[in-house]
Design an enzyme around this catalytic site. Structure first.
Site, short mmCIF file in Angstrom:
data_model
loop_
_atom_site.label_atom_id
_atom_site.label_comp_id
_atom_site.label_asym_id
_atom_site.label_seq_id
_atom_site.Cartn_x
_atom_site.Cartn_y
_atom_site.Cartn_z
N VAL A 188 0.91 -1.17 -0.06
CA VAL A 188 -0.02 0.13 0.14
C VAL A 188 0.81 1.23 -0.06
CG1 VAL A 188 -1.79 1.09 1.05
CG2 VAL A 188 -2.00 -1.22 1.09
N LYS A 189 0.76 1.91 -0.97
CA LYS A 189 1.17 3.45 -1.16
C LYS A 189 0.93 4.41 -0.24
CE LYS A 189 3.37 4.43 -5.05
NZ LYS A 189 3.35 4.63 -6.55
N ILE A 190 1.54 5.14 0.62
CA ILE A 190 1.10 6.16 1.64
C ILE A 190 1.84 7.16 1.26
CG2 ILE A 190 0.97 6.85 3.82
CD1 ILE A 190 -0.61 4.33 3.15
#
Length: 227
Positions: A83-85
């Site tokens: 998951v890119k944050i």
């Protein structure tokens, strides 16, 4: 160095997966938007079926609670989802919470060593410094990678440095020399990396000499049995 393909285009992903030179795929909302008519979740699932490696999908919420909620949904889609944050205060908070749940994260749109340090302390799986955009502001992207790699080694962080915004093959070479663990590369740049004019000229010369030698053999007089 691992290579992730920076695209959401299924045709490109299949092409390079077949060659066998990519280890994962990164996407973002802009790349997803280019694939018109494709449902976001279905597209991510298809990518996961093509490449058995880390597949990055990005949240779009700007608050920590929203990021965490989106991240949980994305992580449930496939075991390979990262998951890119975004590297903002809410993002660091979300990364810390998600790391406690065992959800892998990629803290992205990152431009400083301090941001990378905080992301690693929050438990990020990857950090993504945007090298091309830094160089556009007369700041050395490769120097930033070296700094982050040094800091991570100093404190034994397991977080990997994922060099992003690879605008040409020189950026990739510099990232590799600087010690990046991963580079995410657009298809056109990856294509550039496989080619060289000198290779083409050398191959043309070899084949020309081979053809010439075969023609000489075929044109030799036949002095076989004449009885």
């Amino acid at each position: 160095m691992e290579i992730f393909l920076d695209t959401a285009n299924l045709e490109e992903i299949r092409k390079y997966a077949k060659i066998g030179i990519i280890d994962g795929v990164t996407t973002n909302p802009a790349l997803i938007a280019k694939e018109e008519g494709k449902d976001f979740k279905e597209l991510i699932k298809e990518i996961c079926e093509i490449v058995d490696g880390p597949i990055s999908a990005e949240v779009i919420s700007m608050d920590a609670d929203g990021m965490i909620r989106e991240a949980r949904e994305l992580a449930q889609m496939h075991r390979n989802i990262i998951v890119k944050i975004p590297a903002i205060p809410a993002g660091f908070e979300a990364t810390k919470a998600l790391s406690k749940e065992g959800i892998k994260t990629n803290v992205t749109i990152l431009y400083t060593t301090n941001q990378a340090l905080l992301a690693a302390k929050a438990g990020a799986t990857y950090v993504s410094p945007f090298i091309g955009r830094l160089d556009a502001t007369s700041t050395s992207g490769s120097d930033l990678i070296r700094e982050i790699v040094t800091v991570f080694k100093n404190y034994n962080f397991s977080t990997k440095v994922l060099a992003a915004s690879m605008r040409n093959e020189i950026y990739v070479k510099d990232a590799a020399l600087a010690g990046a663990h991963v580079a995410t590369i657009p298809p056109d740049v990856l294509e550039q990396m496989m080619k060289s004019e000198l290779t083409d000229l050398g191959l043309k010369d070899f084949l020309s000499q081979w053809e010439e030698s075969q023609n000489k053999l075929n044109n030799q007089p036949n002095y076989g049995d004449q009885s």
